[in-house]
Write an enzyme that holds these catalytic residues in place. Sequence first.
Site, short mmCIF file in Angstrom:
data_model
loop_
_atom_site.label_atom_id
_atom_site.label_comp_id
_atom_site.label_asym_id
_atom_site.label_seq_id
_atom_site.Cartn_x
_atom_site.Cartn_y
_atom_site.Cartn_z
N TRP A 102 0.82 -1.21 0.00
CA TRP A 102 0.00 0.00 0.00
C TRP A 102 0.85 1.26 0.00
O TRP A 102 0.51 2.25 -0.64
CB TRP A 102 -1.01 -0.02 1.15
N ASP A 172 -1.97 6.44 6.34
CA ASP A 172 -3.01 5.60 5.75
C ASP A 172 -3.35 4.52 6.78
O ASP A 172 -2.66 3.51 6.90
CB ASP A 172 -2.50 4.97 4.45
N LYS A 196 -12.44 -2.13 6.20
CA LYS A 196 -11.61 -3.03 7.00
C LYS A 196 -12.12 -3.05 8.44
O LYS A 196 -12.57 -4.07 8.94
CB LYS A 196 -10.14 -2.62 6.97
C1 LIG Z 1 -7.44 -1.65 1.55
C2 LIG Z 1 -6.39 -0.62 1.67
C3 LIG Z 1 -6.28 0.43 0.75
C4 LIG Z 1 -7.19 0.57 -0.45
O1 LIG Z 1 -8.45 0.92 -0.05
P1 LIG Z 1 -9.63 1.22 -1.10
O2 LIG Z 1 -10.70 1.70 -0.19
O3 LIG Z 1 -9.93 -0.06 -1.79
O4 LIG Z 1 -9.15 2.27 -2.02
C5 LIG Z 1 -5.28 1.36 0.94
N1 LIG Z 1 -4.43 1.28 1.98
C6 LIG Z 1 -4.51 0.28 2.89
C7 LIG Z 1 -3.55 0.25 4.03
C8 LIG Z 1 -5.48 -0.69 2.76
O5 LIG Z 1 -5.57 -1.68 3.66
#
Ligand SMILES: *Cc1c(COP(=O)(O)O)cnc(C)c1O
Length: 360
Positions: A102, A172, A196
């Site tokens: 990511w 993030d 998540k």
């Molecule tokens: C799942 C995830 C993403 C992507 O998320 P989307 O909502 O599908 O754009 C980005 N960063 C992390 C750490 C993730 O777990």
Amino acid sequence: MTRPYNFSAGPAMLPEPVLQRAREEMLNWHDSGMCVAEMSHRGKEFMSIAEGAEADLRELLGISDEYRVLFLQGGASSQFAMVPMNLLRGRTSADYINTGSWSKKAIAEARRFCTPAIAASTEDDRFSRAPVQDELKLSPDAAYVHYTPNETIEGVEFPEIPDTGDVPLVADMSSTLLSRPLDVSRFGLIYAGAQKNIGPAGLTIVLVRADLIGETLPGTPAMFDYGIHAKNDSMYNTPPTYAWYLAGLVFAWLKELGGLAAMAEINRRKAAKLYAAIDDSSFYANPVEPRARSWMNVPFTLADPALDGDFLAGAKAAGLLTLKGHRSVGGMRASIYNAMPEAGVEALVEFMREFERTRG
Ligand SMILES: *Cc1c(COP(=O)(O)O)cnc(C)c1O
């Protein structure tokens, strides 16, 4: 019907009490005669839902008035672009810490807007650890420092928050926000896709220090401008109302449970049980250095990858779903977010022991 335990990395399990409550309120929310999905986002019913959710989130995380809380769409992936578009503020570079899949995506997107400097990378160690403070090559001229506190695919989590001095820290937190208490004041901006650990897909939470917004790159579309969303209380356009409502139910569930300190205690125990089962066996292995092992995403391999298919089929038959690891890593991955009951982790550990005994 008993619910299976779903170890998916996202969209992931939601707390059963939240789903029950949503079911009770599905056709008639609080005597309104409407489903929340049918309500005007500007009507008093939905406004009360929206405000209640924000108040509960602020209370859970202890978010001060210096921060705006935004309820957006577009996923964490849109934030990879929105962060540089809004936070460069006249500068041409930003520091990025590269700790996994990511991080890499965030860096690739930032290249469209600026020169991302790699403050540290663990790629040579196959993303099996978190860098320590002394390794970070931080520039005082960087517009911000971006990092991924929990790498969802590699299962690597920073054990402490990097110190970036006066340069705003951007995180993030898609797969870790709300898993434990957090000192939000250490950050300039935090973002997380909801699917998540927060709620259903379609909602993205952004916490941003108010003084950082208002100066976007030329040509920034309105929908990518934090200032416009903040000024309009996340209702510049139609927000993801039902997802916002469900996230609000999750916040209320967390409060009832005793808040994030209580949640952290449960999460710590769940992770400890699963890592102990892996470490106590010579059949299962996890490649991450112990200090950086994720509480939320636990990748593990079998000593004989030829047994992966049998493991997954047996797990599925036992009601343990979606354990296949990410295609880039292989093996297995158990995502054990807030909504995964402790009994689900215990059932997985039990299945792993039995599989090793009979097949290992
Ligand atoms: C799942 C995830 C993403 C992507 O998320 P989307 O909502 O599908 O754009 C980005 N960063 C992390 C750490 C993730 O777990």
